[in-house]
Design a protein around this motif. Sequence first.
Motif, short mmCIF file in Angstrom:
data_model
loop_
_atom_site.label_atom_id
_atom_site.label_comp_id
_atom_site.label_asym_id
_atom_site.label_seq_id
_atom_site.Cartn_x
_atom_site.Cartn_y
_atom_site.Cartn_z
N ASP A 104 0.82 -1.22 0.00
CA ASP A 104 0.00 0.00 0.00
C ASP A 104 0.85 1.27 0.00
O ASP A 104 0.32 2.37 -0.11
CB ASP A 104 -0.99 -0.01 1.16
CG ASP A 104 -0.30 -0.18 2.49
OD1 ASP A 104 -1.00 -0.38 3.50
OD2 ASP A 104 0.94 -0.16 2.54
N ARG A 105 2.16 1.13 0.09
CA ARG A 105 3.02 2.32 -0.03
C ARG A 105 3.25 2.69 -1.49
O ARG A 105 3.77 3.77 -1.78
CB ARG A 105 4.36 2.06 0.65
CG ARG A 105 4.29 1.85 2.16
CD ARG A 105 5.68 1.72 2.76
NE ARG A 105 6.41 0.57 2.23
CZ ARG A 105 7.41 0.65 1.38
NH1 ARG A 105 7.82 1.83 0.94
NH2 ARG A 105 8.03 -0.45 0.96
N PHE A 106 2.89 1.78 -2.37
CA PHE A 106 3.09 2.00 -3.80
C PHE A 106 1.76 2.40 -4.45
O PHE A 106 0.73 1.80 -4.17
CB PHE A 106 3.57 0.72 -4.49
CG PHE A 106 5.00 0.34 -4.18
CD1 PHE A 106 5.35 -0.11 -2.92
CD2 PHE A 106 5.97 0.39 -5.16
CE1 PHE A 106 6.66 -0.48 -2.64
CE2 PHE A 106 7.28 0.02 -4.89
CZ PHE A 106 7.62 -0.41 -3.62
N SER A 107 1.82 3.39 -5.32
CA SER A 107 0.64 3.71 -6.10
C SER A 107 1.07 4.10 -7.50
O SER A 107 2.08 4.74 -7.70
CB SER A 107 -0.17 4.83 -5.46
OG SER A 107 0.61 6.01 -5.40
N ALA A 108 0.28 3.66 -8.46
CA ALA A 108 0.57 3.97 -9.86
C ALA A 108 -0.66 4.57 -10.50
O ALA A 108 -1.79 4.21 -10.16
CB ALA A 108 1.00 2.70 -10.60
N GLU A 109 -0.42 5.48 -11.41
CA GLU A 109 -1.50 6.13 -12.14
C GLU A 109 -1.13 6.24 -13.60
O GLU A 109 0.04 6.31 -13.95
CB GLU A 109 -1.75 7.54 -11.59
CG GLU A 109 -2.28 7.61 -10.19
CD GLU A 109 -2.56 9.04 -9.76
OE1 GLU A 109 -3.32 9.21 -8.80
OE2 GLU A 109 -2.02 9.97 -10.39
N ARG A 110 -2.16 6.35 -14.40
CA ARG A 110 -1.96 6.61 -15.83
C ARG A 110 -3.11 7.49 -16.30
O ARG A 110 -4.03 7.03 -16.99
CB ARG A 110 -1.90 5.32 -16.63
CG ARG A 110 -1.39 5.55 -18.05
CD ARG A 110 -1.37 4.30 -18.87
NE ARG A 110 -0.84 4.57 -20.19
CZ ARG A 110 -1.03 3.80 -21.25
NH1 ARG A 110 -1.74 2.67 -21.14
NH2 ARG A 110 -0.50 4.11 -22.41
#
Lengths: 112, 116
Positions: free
Chosen positions: B63-69
């Motif tokens: 949950d420390r990682f987040s990705a967006e596009r």
Amino acid sequence: DAKTTQPNSMESNEEEPVHLPCNHSTISGTDYIHWYRQLPSQGPEYVIHGLTSNVNNRMASLAIAEDRKSSTLILHRATLRDAAVYYCILLHTSGNTGKLIFGQGTTLQVKP
Amino acid sequence: DTGVSQNPRHKITKRGQNVTFRCDPISEHNRLYWYRQTLGQGPEFLTYFQNEAQLEKSRLLSDRFSAERPKGSFSTLEIQRTEQGDSAMYLCASSFPTSGVEDTQYFGPGTRLTVL
């Protein structure tokens, strides 16, 4: 995901052919065999892929065993630039997300 | 040069800081992938997008990682509260699958993260 087994390392002399083996005894009928390679300090690059028949492109040839439980990537004349880690990967065709599951690969050393 | 670019190429940060990486895929490619690679290992899948939709996330993606596009173009990968175990090469790849099996992925040069 079906698993592949490759030798950890191989050596070749420059300008000689190289045969890189890959075992995939649990391959399913809908799995394509893909090869990528990764040169030092670079991202992986696509080399070749096939399903049942042998395949050729400008980079390499792919020989697939009749029972599809193994395949061999063939570099016809190795150059120093071919020194890289070579990965053999199986990709499902149905419901394919396209994600690549990399193993350890084979580190190819090419000697001048 | 595959046409996939990543920035920055190198990032050094202190433990606990947040970092963000950017990937610009080949413009007509609708799929975008993130992988992580530690020394001596093959790349490990993290997540992938089809256009702007994030369709799969690996269990590696805490949950420390987040990705967006956003808008299905470039993508960002953010790591919050970095840990030393996050030190790795982060690779981005893009593709335009015509039939699924032809999903040749084009990789960027990667962003090397070092967490002190």
